[in-house]
Motif scaffolding. Structure first.
Motif, PDB file in Angstrom:
ATOM      1  N   SER A   1      27.707  62.163  28.356  1.00 33.87           N
ATOM      2  CA  SER A   1      26.385  62.163  28.973  1.00 33.87           C
ATOM      3  C   SER A   1      25.464  61.130  28.339  1.00 33.87           C
ATOM      4  O   SER A   1      24.538  60.625  29.000  1.00 33.87           O
ATOM      5  CB  SER A   1      25.764  63.557  28.876  1.00 33.87           C
ATOM      6  OG  SER A   1      25.656  63.954  27.511  1.00 33.87           O
TER       7      SER A   1
ATOM      8  N   SER B   1      22.926  55.190  34.065  1.00 24.96           N
ATOM      9  CA  SER B   1      22.459  55.863  35.281  1.00 24.96           C
ATOM     10  C   SER B   1      21.402  55.048  36.032  1.00 24.96           C
ATOM     11  O   SER B   1      21.268  55.145  37.247  1.00 24.96           O
ATOM     12  CB  SER B   1      21.897  57.243  34.925  1.00 24.96           C
ATOM     13  OG  SER B   1      20.780  57.092  34.035  1.00 24.96           O
TER      14      SER B   1
ATOM     15  N   SER C   1      23.617  58.379  30.533  1.00 22.34           N
ATOM     16  CA  SER C   1      22.174  58.136  30.557  1.00 22.34           C
ATOM     17  C   SER C   1      21.846  56.654  30.437  1.00 22.34           C
ATOM     18  O   SER C   1      20.824  56.194  30.937  1.00 22.34           O
ATOM     19  CB  SER C   1      21.501  58.917  29.427  1.00 22.34           C
ATOM     20  OG  SER C   1      21.943  58.435  28.168  1.00 22.34           O
TER      21      SER C   1
END
Length: 758
Positions: free
Chosen positions: A200, A207, A204
């Motif tokens: 993640s 994204s 991030s």
């Protein structure tokens, strides 16, 4: 708006052609603008993604570099030496130091320190054995054995792809493992630093690359292995992911699963990683919905304006054609066609052209006859002269009249006359600078030739006239064994005096000097003169002008003769006596013409007046004689036309009936017959015969059941297909249809011949 316009296929074709001319460039322009907007938007988005992807690559490269630097500091940190981490007292300080190093990186979830061949591993959470570590952190695709082997033998930093890590049997996380040998860049490392990074954290960082667009972002290591990916949409197959890795850095258009995609690729120079973003190209079209709506609105507005302009232009272009169609329908008597208007105009023009071709010789002859009779050449408009190819601009003019005796029973003489007319229609004599036009006279036994030439100073006008007459005579002898008597009028300097030359030529031929003989009016003065001081030629010309009903010429002859007498030295009594030669000539001519009452009207004014009064009375007498001649000619002509109409009504079914045959039957020229017949009946000779035959065919179609071919031949028409075509054009029906519509069914057979059905 005239709704009748839209019933015309031609008008609709005009509108369609204009709309087609408008739509083709409009469609191309609309597609070009739309595609250009899409391509510009796509380029902007792709460039933006390239910039963002490059920025993401820079950030991740920085984070990885930080991890390498942290590993380097760990390898030189005295608190984290093998001796101190194994010491029970100093191990707490070492664990605290690892915790501090972990805190310096925002992406690291956990950091481990391992020394080769040790049975323990250290982290920010504390020291644990390898068995405990294996229970705590279990990688799905990376066995504990492979992990320990890499930690003991690795010589270079290595990033493992995202993998599911089972933590304490109840917690699972997707993590990336990054191992760095220590001391970094050493050929003989003694341990390894292992970083666990939550996927993640990478997500991030990447994204923001796609923004609001759907797509996928991949990060590959230098071997083409996918480290992590982020985005929405269906995950790609292994083959497609390998294809993306092999693309060169930059922007690409590539089809994946049959769908066009925009692909942006960036490669890191530091660690060899490749960053790839792909998006479906359809999104770019949907992203400009406002632009598309505006373009569609603009398209329909332009189309509406273009349709209005197409209507206006089509109406302007069609209007003269519509007028021509109306004129063609009115002239032909047929209904207006909305399917083949151009054909209707063409057929009408062809019909008019054939009629003009048929009537042109007679119209041309009428113009020339008018000039010969009235001498008003200048009153004829240049347009008419040009239409009939007539030139009267040369300085000298005279008239030749041909006359011969034509026995009524000799058809060969008639044929020779027709051939002579064709020969004399127009003659050119370039060497004499002269040209001549043949004119049919009302009398069948006479033809006039109107000659114009340019005067040759070396010859003189009289000699020039003789050369021209001899050239005409030789020209005729080349085609005919015998030629008629030839009378030549005086040469004048104006075409308006051609009527005088014509009267003079007619005066000459009246003497009947013999077949083939040439007589010049000027030579008549050499004949024995039975008058005193007034030449015989003048009196002969006066008599001929009265016979022709030409008052202008008669008036001029009288005035000239009186003026010559006034200039003489004779006594008044002798002069008056000489004037009576003029009176006697006019009275004799009137008597020959059957006019016996003119003398009584002027006798009381003839005896005691002056010469001026006498001249005026002579003019009145000449006018009355000419007027009586005109009336007599008109009565004769009307009577003759009545006879001719009766003759045609009786013989119209004779297929040999023609303008020439009727003219020879009544000993008048075809040209004069054609003109007089139309003045009398209102339509020309050919139309009248066609109308009579048409009426008879219609009558026989209704009242008999005879075959159409027999009926047509019976009425004197030999060309059956042509008759059927003209019949349908005039009535709107074929003969067979006409018979079915109007005939009594009990009188007509049910079966029709192929000719009738066609």
């Amino acid at each position: 708006m005239q709704r009748n316009y839209f019933k015309s296929k031609l008008f609709l074709k005009f509108i369609g052609s204009y709309l087609l001319i408008l739509l083709i460039p409009l469609l191309f322009a609309t597609v070009f603008i739309y595609r250009n907007a899409v391509n510009n938007l796509q380029s902007e988005i792709e460039q933006s993604h390239l910039n963002q992807l490059t920025q993401t690559k820079t950030v991740i490269d920085g984070r990885i570099k930080e991890l390498s630097e942290i590993a380097s500091r760990i390898s030189y940190d005295q608190r984290l030496t093998p001796f101190r981490v194994h010491d029970p007292y100093d191990s707490l300080e070492a664990i605290s130091a690892l915790n501090n190093y972990k805190a310096t990186s925002s992406i690291v979830s956990e950091v481990f320190l391992y020394y080769h061949n040790d049975d323990r591993i250290y982290s920010s959470q504390g020291m644990s054995t390898l068995d405990v570590f294996a229970d705590r952190y279990g990688f799905t695709n990376w066995s504990h054995k492979d992990l320990m082997e890499e930690l003991n033998t690795a010589r270079f930093p290595l990033m493992h792809p995202a993998d599911t890590v089972n933590r304490n049997t109840y917690l699972q996380e997707s993590m990336l493992a990054y191992s760095v040998p220590i001391t970094p860049n050493s050929t003989n490392p003694h341990g390894s630093v292992l970083y666990l990074i939550r996927e993640s954290e990478f997500a991030s960082l990447i994204s923001s690359v796609l923004g609001n667009y759907q797509g996928l972002t991949y990060i590959y290591d230098n071997n083409g292995q996918v480290l992590t990916h982020y985005g929405t949409g269906e995950k790609l197959s292994d083959q497609d992911t390998r294809t993306l890795f092999k693309l060169k850095p930059g922007i690409h258009d590539h089809k994946i699963n049959g769908q066009s995609h925009s692909i942006v690729s960036v490669k890191s120079d530091k660690n060899g990683w490749t960053y790839v973003t792909l998006m479906a190209s359809d999104q770019f079209f949907s992203s400009i919905i406002d632009v598309r709506s505006f373009i569609i609105l603009l398209f329909f507005i332009t189309l509406s304006i273009g349709a209005a302009m197409a209507y206006v232009l089509a109406r302007r272009q069609y209007h003269p054609i519509s007028e021509l169609v109306n004129l063609a329908s009115a002239k032909s008597g047929s209904a207006r066609s909305t399917d083949n208007e151009l054909d209707q105009i063409r057929n009408t023009l062809q019909d008019f052209s054939s009629r003009v071709d048929l009537q042109e010789p007679y119209a041309r002859n009428h113009v020339l006859s008018t000039i010969l009779k009235y001498g008003s050449a200048r009153s004829i408009t240049p347009d008419i002269l040009e239409a009939f190819d007539l030139r009267l601009d040369l300085p000298n003019h005279f008239v030749i009249v041909f006359a011969w005796e034509m026995p009524e029973d000799e058809l060969s003489e008639i044929q020779d006359r027709q051939a002579m007319i064709e020969l004399l229609t127009r003659i050119e004599f370039p060497q004499l600078q002269a040209h001549a036009y043949g004119v049919e006279l009302p009398q069948l036994d006479q033809i006039a030739l109107m000659v114009s030439f340019d005067h040759n100073n070396a010859l003189g006008s009289e000699q020039h006239v003789r050369y021209i007459v001899e050239a005409v005579r030789s020209h005729m002898l080349e085609m005919f064994d015998e030629i008629p008597a030839i009378g030549v009028g005086t040469c004048y300097a104006s075409a308006d005096q051609l009527n005088q030359s014509f009267i003079e030529a007619c005066s000459v031929v009246e003497l009947h000097t013999g077949q083939g003989a040439v007589t010049y009016f000027e030579k008549l003065s050499g004949t024995p003169d039975h008058t005193f001081l007034i030449p015989n030629a003048v009196l002969l010309k006066l008599s001929q002008s009265l016979k022709q009903g030409s008052y202008d010429v008669a008036e001029q002859i009288i005035s000239t003769a009186i003026r010559d007498l006034l200039t003489s030295e004779h006594s008044a009594l002798l002069t008056r006596c000489i004037c009576y030669d003029i009176l006697n000539t006019m009275l004799k001519t009137a008597s020959e013409l059957g006019i016996h009452n003119v003398m009584q009207e002027v006798a009381s004014n003839m005896m005691s007046n002056s010469l001026d009064d006498l001249e005026r009375h002579f003019h009145v007498l000449a006018a009355k004689i000419c007027s009586a001649i005109e009336q007599h000619h008109q009565k004769e002509e009307h009577s003759l036309m009545d006879q001719i109409v009766g003759y045609i009504d009786e013989h119209y079914m004779d297929h040999s009936l023609s303008l020439e045959s009727v003219s020879y039957e009544y000993t008048i020229s075809p040209s004069h017959l054609s003109r007089s017949f139309k003045e009398k009946v209102g339509i020309n000779f050919i139309q009248y015969i066609w109308q009579k035959r048409m009426e008879e065919v219609q009558h026989q179609l209704i009242t008999t059941n005879d075959p159409l071919k027999d009926i047509i031949m019976r009425v004197g028409y030999l060309d059956t297909p042509n008759f059927i075509r003209k019949f349908k054009k005039e009535t709107g029906y074929t003969p067979g249809q006409y018979r079915k519509l109007y005939a009594d069914p009990t009188q007509v057979n049910d079966e029709l011949s192929p000719d009738e059905l066609s």
